[in-house]
Design an enzyme around this catalytic site. Structure first.
Site, PDB file in Angstrom:
ATOM      1  N   SER A  96     -20.456  20.783  -3.773  1.00  0.00           N
ATOM      2  CA  SER A  96     -20.152  21.780  -2.740  1.00  0.00           C
ATOM      3  C   SER A  96     -18.795  21.484  -2.128  1.00  0.00           C
ATOM      4  CB  SER A  96     -21.219  21.727  -1.641  1.00  0.00           C
ATOM      5  OG  SER A  96     -20.778  22.412  -0.487  1.00  0.00           O
ATOM      6  N   TYR A 137     -26.286  16.378   3.864  1.00  0.00           N
ATOM      7  CA  TYR A 137     -25.913  17.268   2.751  1.00  0.00           C
ATOM      8  C   TYR A 137     -24.531  16.893   2.194  1.00  0.00           C
ATOM      9  CZ  TYR A 137     -25.224  21.790   0.347  1.00  0.00           C
ATOM     10  OH  TYR A 137     -24.992  22.774  -0.582  1.00  0.00           O
TER      11      TYR A 137
HETATM   12  P1  NAP Z   1     -31.728  28.068  -2.827  1.00  0.00           P
HETATM   13  O1  NAP Z   1     -31.591  29.543  -2.990  1.00  0.00           O
HETATM   14  O2  NAP Z   1     -32.279  27.514  -1.573  1.00  0.00           O
HETATM   15  O3  NAP Z   1     -32.566  27.520  -4.096  1.00  0.00           O
HETATM   16  C1  NAP Z   1     -32.786  26.153  -4.216  1.00  0.00           C
HETATM   17  C2  NAP Z   1     -33.498  25.887  -5.521  1.00  0.00           C
HETATM   18  O4  NAP Z   1     -33.671  24.463  -5.636  1.00  0.00           O
HETATM   19  C3  NAP Z   1     -34.881  26.491  -5.598  1.00  0.00           C
HETATM   20  O5  NAP Z   1     -35.093  26.923  -6.925  1.00  0.00           O
HETATM   21  C4  NAP Z   1     -35.795  25.324  -5.264  1.00  0.00           C
HETATM   22  O6  NAP Z   1     -37.071  25.404  -5.875  1.00  0.00           O
HETATM   23  C5  NAP Z   1     -35.044  24.191  -5.884  1.00  0.00           C
HETATM   24  N1  NAP Z   1     -35.382  22.855  -5.386  1.00  0.00           N
HETATM   25  C6  NAP Z   1     -35.193  22.360  -4.135  1.00  0.00           C
HETATM   26  N2  NAP Z   1     -35.587  21.075  -4.092  1.00  0.00           N
HETATM   27  C7  NAP Z   1     -36.015  20.751  -5.340  1.00  0.00           C
HETATM   28  C8  NAP Z   1     -36.526  19.581  -5.948  1.00  0.00           C
HETATM   29  N3  NAP Z   1     -36.688  18.451  -5.251  1.00  0.00           N
HETATM   30  N4  NAP Z   1     -36.863  19.632  -7.258  1.00  0.00           N
HETATM   31  C9  NAP Z   1     -36.700  20.755  -7.986  1.00  0.00           C
HETATM   32  N5  NAP Z   1     -36.221  21.907  -7.466  1.00  0.00           N
HETATM   33  C10 NAP Z   1     -35.888  21.893  -6.165  1.00  0.00           C
HETATM   34  O7  NAP Z   1     -30.319  27.335  -3.008  1.00  0.00           O
HETATM   35  P2  NAP Z   1     -28.932  27.818  -3.650  1.00  0.00           P
HETATM   36  O8  NAP Z   1     -28.105  28.353  -2.555  1.00  0.00           O
HETATM   37  O9  NAP Z   1     -29.175  28.612  -4.877  1.00  0.00           O
HETATM   38  O10 NAP Z   1     -28.324  26.383  -4.015  1.00  0.00           O
HETATM   39  C11 NAP Z   1     -28.411  25.811  -5.308  1.00  0.00           C
HETATM   40  C12 NAP Z   1     -27.522  24.587  -5.337  1.00  0.00           C
HETATM   41  O11 NAP Z   1     -26.186  24.962  -5.005  1.00  0.00           O
HETATM   42  C13 NAP Z   1     -27.912  23.523  -4.321  1.00  0.00           C
HETATM   43  O12 NAP Z   1     -27.709  22.252  -4.855  1.00  0.00           O
HETATM   44  C14 NAP Z   1     -26.945  23.775  -3.179  1.00  0.00           C
HETATM   45  O13 NAP Z   1     -26.736  22.625  -2.412  1.00  0.00           O
HETATM   46  C15 NAP Z   1     -25.711  24.182  -3.946  1.00  0.00           C
HETATM   47  N6  NAP Z   1     -24.747  24.949  -3.166  1.00  0.00           N
HETATM   48  C16 NAP Z   1     -25.125  26.094  -2.533  1.00  0.00           C
HETATM   49  C17 NAP Z   1     -24.188  26.798  -1.780  1.00  0.00           C
HETATM   50  C18 NAP Z   1     -24.536  28.065  -1.053  1.00  0.00           C
HETATM   51  O14 NAP Z   1     -23.711  28.524  -0.243  1.00  0.00           O
HETATM   52  N7  NAP Z   1     -25.704  28.674  -1.281  1.00  0.00           N
HETATM   53  C19 NAP Z   1     -22.886  26.306  -1.690  1.00  0.00           C
HETATM   54  C20 NAP Z   1     -22.526  25.146  -2.358  1.00  0.00           C
HETATM   55  C21 NAP Z   1     -23.484  24.476  -3.098  1.00  0.00           C
HETATM   56  P3  NAP Z   1     -38.333  26.077  -5.125  1.00  0.00           P
HETATM   57  O15 NAP Z   1     -38.009  27.527  -5.002  1.00  0.00           O
HETATM   58  O16 NAP Z   1     -39.478  25.852  -6.022  1.00  0.00           O
HETATM   59  O17 NAP Z   1     -38.423  25.386  -3.800  1.00  0.00           O
END
Ligand code: NAP
Length: 255
Positions: free
Chosen positions: A150, A163
């Site tokens: 990130s 985070y």
């Molecule tokens: P999200 O919509 O909250 O989805 C998170 C996903 O991770 C879900 O599929 C969840 O599964 C899964 N998950 C969480 N903990 C887990 C674990 N211990 N084992 C296996 N699966 C797990 O998040 P997102 O925004 O798509 O983010 C995805 C990645 O991108 C993350 O690493 C986040 O930090 C990174 N990121 C996001 C952003 C942003 O602005 N959104 C920016 C930079 C980086 P369940 O549905 O089954 O709980």
């Protein structure tokens, strides 16, 4: 000399595992990899129905898909998950360490549990999944690992010490594994997204979203597909000479 292939973005014949693929960036990544021709395992922790529905929808387009449950931060569950995938789809050749959570609060109010949970889902998860597939990749002398870091891991963020530490840790993990596994034909890279329209950012505090948009040269948040496209590129032969990279996908926010 590496030959130019007819389609440098094709992932035909590859077997991919995307952690946290039930929604958001992980779901978009699973879709992008499947469309490029890979067989894809969609990992989820609790959202089984969402992962199975997406796998079913993508399989209708002709790809081989499976949904597989498991906590990425739990060594025993990761081993069982990899065994299941390899018995159905074959040896994993592309790993996307995408699972992650937030538990935001200022340092003085942050519990040890909130710190550990965030590190476990993201950083420990990436370590465990990489370890579980690395031996097979090294033996095959090919494979790709992509970690979802990130902009916050590069710049820090008040209220996100846990985070930011996890995401900065992923950059160190990426560069160490790139050095360690490169000589065995395995590439390891990270993407560093800015703010993306997913469940994770759905409840940003009042005014925060406007502030982020104001500070982002492209003037908007990203769609999940815009992160997925870069991940699919990094997984492909078009990126055959990229390893140890941390690719910003942040609309310019991190400049
Ligand atoms: P999200 O919509 O909250 O989805 C998170 C996903 O991770 C879900 O599929 C969840 O599964 C899964 N998950 C969480 N903990 C887990 C674990 N211990 N084992 C296996 N699966 C797990 O998040 P997102 O925004 O798509 O983010 C995805 C990645 O991108 C993350 O690493 C986040 O930090 C990174 N990121 C996001 C952003 C942003 O602005 N959104 C920016 C930079 C980086 P369940 O549905 O089954 O709980």
């Amino acid at each position: 000399m590496v030959d130019m292939q007819p389609n440098m973005l094709s992932l035909a014949g590859e077997v991919a595992l995307v952690t946290g693929a039930s929604r958001g960036i992980g779901a978009a990544t699973a879709e992008a990899l499947a469309r490029a021709g890979a067989s894809v395992a969609l990992n989820y922790r609790s959202s089984r129905e969402a992962a199975e529905t997406l796998a079913g929808r993508l399989a209708a387009g002709g790809a081989r898909l499976m949904a597989v449950g498991g906590d990425a931060g739990d060594a025993g569950q990761v081993d069982v998950m990899i065994e299941k995938i390899e018995s159905v789809l074959g040896q994993v050749s592309i790993l996307v360490n995408n699972a992650g959570i937030t538990r935001d609060s200022l340092l003085v109010r942050m519990s040890g549990e909130d710190f550990d949970d965030v590190i476990a889902a993201s950083l420990r998860g990436a370590f465990l999944c990489s370890k579980a597939v690395a031996r097979g990749m090294m033996k095959a002398r090919r494979g790709v690992i992509i970690n979802v870091s990130s902009v916050v891991g590069r710049r820090g963020n008040a209220g996100q010490a846990n985070y930011a530490a996890a995401k900065a840790g992923l950059i160190g993990l990426t560069r160490s594994l790139a050095r360690e596994l490169g000589p065995r034909g395995v590439r390891v890279n990270a993407v560093a997204p800015g703010y993306v329209e997913t469940d994770m950012t759905a409840n940003l505090a009042d005014g925060m979203k406007e502030q982020i948009i104001k500070n982002t040269p492209l003037g908007r948040l990203a769609a999940p597909a815009e992160i997925a496209g870069v991940i699919a590129f990094l997984a492909s032969p078009a990126a055959a000479y990229i390893t140890g990279g941390v690719i910003p996908v942040d609309g310019g926010l991190g400049i």
